[in-house]
Motif scaffolding. Sequence first.
Motif, PDB file in Angstrom:
ATOM      1  N   LYS A 160       0.808  -1.218   0.000  1.00 36.95           N
ATOM      2  CA  LYS A 160       0.000   0.000   0.000  1.00 36.95           C
ATOM      3  C   LYS A 160       0.844   1.274   0.000  1.00 36.95           C
ATOM      4  O   LYS A 160       0.329   2.366  -0.266  1.00 36.95           O
ATOM      5  CB  LYS A 160      -0.939   0.004   1.206  1.00 36.95           C
ATOM      6  N   ASN A 161       2.153   1.153   0.282  1.00 40.78           N
ATOM      7  CA  ASN A 161       3.031   2.329   0.365  1.00 40.78           C
ATOM      8  C   ASN A 161       3.997   2.437  -0.806  1.00 40.78           C
ATOM      9  O   ASN A 161       4.902   3.268  -0.782  1.00 40.78           O
ATOM     10  CB  ASN A 161       3.838   2.293   1.665  1.00 40.78           C
ATOM     11  N   ARG A 162       3.813   1.647  -1.831  1.00 42.09           N
ATOM     12  CA  ARG A 162       4.795   1.604  -2.917  1.00 42.09           C
ATOM     13  C   ARG A 162       4.627   2.704  -3.952  1.00 42.09           C
ATOM     14  O   ARG A 162       5.465   2.845  -4.840  1.00 42.09           O
ATOM     15  CB  ARG A 162       4.749   0.226  -3.602  1.00 42.09           C
ATOM     16  N   SER A 163       3.588   3.496  -3.853  1.00 44.95           N
ATOM     17  CA  SER A 163       3.426   4.642  -4.739  1.00 44.95           C
ATOM     18  C   SER A 163       3.789   5.895  -3.947  1.00 44.95           C
ATOM     19  O   SER A 163       2.996   6.388  -3.154  1.00 44.95           O
ATOM     20  CB  SER A 163       1.976   4.718  -5.253  1.00 44.95           C
ATOM     21  N   PHE A 164       5.017   6.392  -4.143  1.00 45.04           N
ATOM     22  CA  PHE A 164       5.492   7.515  -3.327  1.00 45.04           C
ATOM     23  C   PHE A 164       6.099   8.636  -4.171  1.00 45.04           C
ATOM     24  O   PHE A 164       6.742   9.544  -3.646  1.00 45.04           O
ATOM     25  CB  PHE A 164       6.519   7.034  -2.301  1.00 45.04           C
TER      26      PHE A 164
ATOM     27  N   LYS B 205       7.272  13.062  -0.544  1.00 47.15           N
ATOM     28  CA  LYS B 205       6.364  14.087  -0.047  1.00 47.15           C
ATOM     29  C   LYS B 205       5.489  13.569   1.096  1.00 47.15           C
ATOM     30  O   LYS B 205       5.309  14.256   2.106  1.00 47.15           O
ATOM     31  CB  LYS B 205       5.473  14.602  -1.177  1.00 47.15           C
ATOM     32  N   GLU B 206       4.963  12.373   0.977  1.00 46.02           N
ATOM     33  CA  GLU B 206       3.975  11.888   1.939  1.00 46.02           C
ATOM     34  C   GLU B 206       4.502  10.841   2.909  1.00 46.02           C
ATOM     35  O   GLU B 206       3.768  10.406   3.789  1.00 46.02           O
ATOM     36  CB  GLU B 206       2.763  11.327   1.184  1.00 46.02           C
ATOM     37  N   GLN B 207       5.768  10.444   2.763  1.00 45.98           N
ATOM     38  CA  GLN B 207       6.298   9.468   3.709  1.00 45.98           C
ATOM     39  C   GLN B 207       7.819   9.490   3.741  1.00 45.98           C
ATOM     40  O   GLN B 207       8.466   9.787   2.744  1.00 45.98           O
ATOM     41  CB  GLN B 207       5.796   8.056   3.389  1.00 45.98           C
TER      42      GLN B 207
ATOM     43  N   ASN C 277      17.415  -4.557   7.060  1.00 47.75           N
ATOM     44  CA  ASN C 277      16.717  -5.095   5.884  1.00 47.75           C
ATOM     45  C   ASN C 277      15.202  -5.013   6.013  1.00 47.75           C
ATOM     46  O   ASN C 277      14.461  -5.813   5.419  1.00 47.75           O
ATOM     47  CB  ASN C 277      17.136  -6.546   5.613  1.00 47.75           C
ATOM     48  N   ARG C 278      14.723  -4.057   6.776  1.00 47.61           N
ATOM     49  CA  ARG C 278      13.290  -3.810   6.929  1.00 47.61           C
ATOM     50  C   ARG C 278      13.003  -2.341   6.660  1.00 47.61           C
ATOM     51  O   ARG C 278      13.841  -1.471   6.918  1.00 47.61           O
ATOM     52  CB  ARG C 278      12.811  -4.179   8.338  1.00 47.61           C
ATOM     53  N   ILE C 279      11.814  -2.080   6.141  1.00 48.81           N
ATOM     54  CA  ILE C 279      11.385  -0.713   5.864  1.00 48.81           C
ATOM     55  C   ILE C 279      10.294  -0.314   6.849  1.00 48.81           C
ATOM     56  O   ILE C 279       9.299  -1.017   7.023  1.00 48.81           O
ATOM     57  CB  ILE C 279      10.833  -0.571   4.428  1.00 48.81           C
ATOM     58  N   THR C 280      10.513   0.831   7.523  1.00 52.89           N
ATOM     59  CA  THR C 280       9.506   1.412   8.409  1.00 52.89           C
ATOM     60  C   THR C 280       9.006   2.708   7.781  1.00 52.89           C
ATOM     61  O   THR C 280       9.813   3.516   7.291  1.00 52.89           O
ATOM     62  CB  THR C 280      10.088   1.705   9.800  1.00 52.89           C
ATOM     63  N   ILE C 281       7.693   2.901   7.796  1.00 49.61           N
ATOM     64  CA  ILE C 281       7.076   4.058   7.147  1.00 49.61           C
ATOM     65  C   ILE C 281       6.670   5.109   8.179  1.00 49.61           C
ATOM     66  O   ILE C 281       6.036   4.797   9.186  1.00 49.61           O
ATOM     67  CB  ILE C 281       5.829   3.638   6.338  1.00 49.61           C
ATOM     68  N   TYR C 282       7.032   6.374   7.902  1.00 50.22           N
ATOM     69  CA  TYR C 282       6.587   7.511   8.717  1.00 50.22           C
ATOM     70  C   TYR C 282       5.780   8.437   7.810  1.00 50.22           C
ATOM     71  O   TYR C 282       6.354   9.232   7.048  1.00 50.22           O
ATOM     72  CB  TYR C 282       7.785   8.245   9.322  1.00 50.22           C
TER      73      TYR C 282
END
Length: 261
Positions: A122-126, A144-146, A153-158
Amino acid sequence: MKQTIALSFILLISVGATAQNTIGLPEIVSYPKQVYKAGTQNWDICQDKGGLLYFANNEGLLSFDGNYWKLYPLPNKTIVRSVAIADDNKIYVGGQDEMGYFSPDTTGTLKYHTLKNLIPEKNRSFADVWDIVCSENQVLFRSKEQILQLSDNRITIYPADNWLFMGATTHSLIAQDYNKGILLFKNGMWTPIATTNAMPADFLITAVLDAGKDSILITSLKHGVYLYCNNKLTPFQSPDLTTIADYNIYNASVIDNGHIA
């Protein structure tokens, strides 16, 4: 905005260059598009430990060893907006809906490795990745939005409505959010250190730099230079800085222990 980085240095030089004495000044060599054979705009630049230069170019990652230029397009052929080199010599790049790193294979040729597969679907369009910071075994990418944090080797989204800036000093990681103001990253959290109401309207950070052990120098596009010290943000004023600020400060960089451009 990064395409105007060169303009800030030109203006700074023009302010102080009242005399024509060029003794001791480095030679400036211009390389037109016809020479480096890539896109017209270069958005970011960095240099590795061996002295090679890397440019975030409209057509991909552009490298220069002093003699030869080489272009490395991204898999989706989009603009590379940002580039940064980590301590392990991986060259991290940010494109449009794409982020990853280049590293040499057994023959020494740079190969691209995407990180997009680590991002939740769900976060791959950035869209564009404007800033990359490599800090303490982690890499952060700002769109812009994250802000996307790569660690172990992990991605955390803010997420945010509008991340405006992200940058780092030796000991601090700073970002600006349109609604929350200036934030400091610590222990996995973004903590506000100056709210939007505490700053002039349309305040936009363009660089953060060390200013001693306990202070951070913050340059803004239209409102001059500020100093963050003892949990306070105060204007840092001088006649010369006021003159430069009138042209808009697009970027700033430490040259050595005593000079900032």
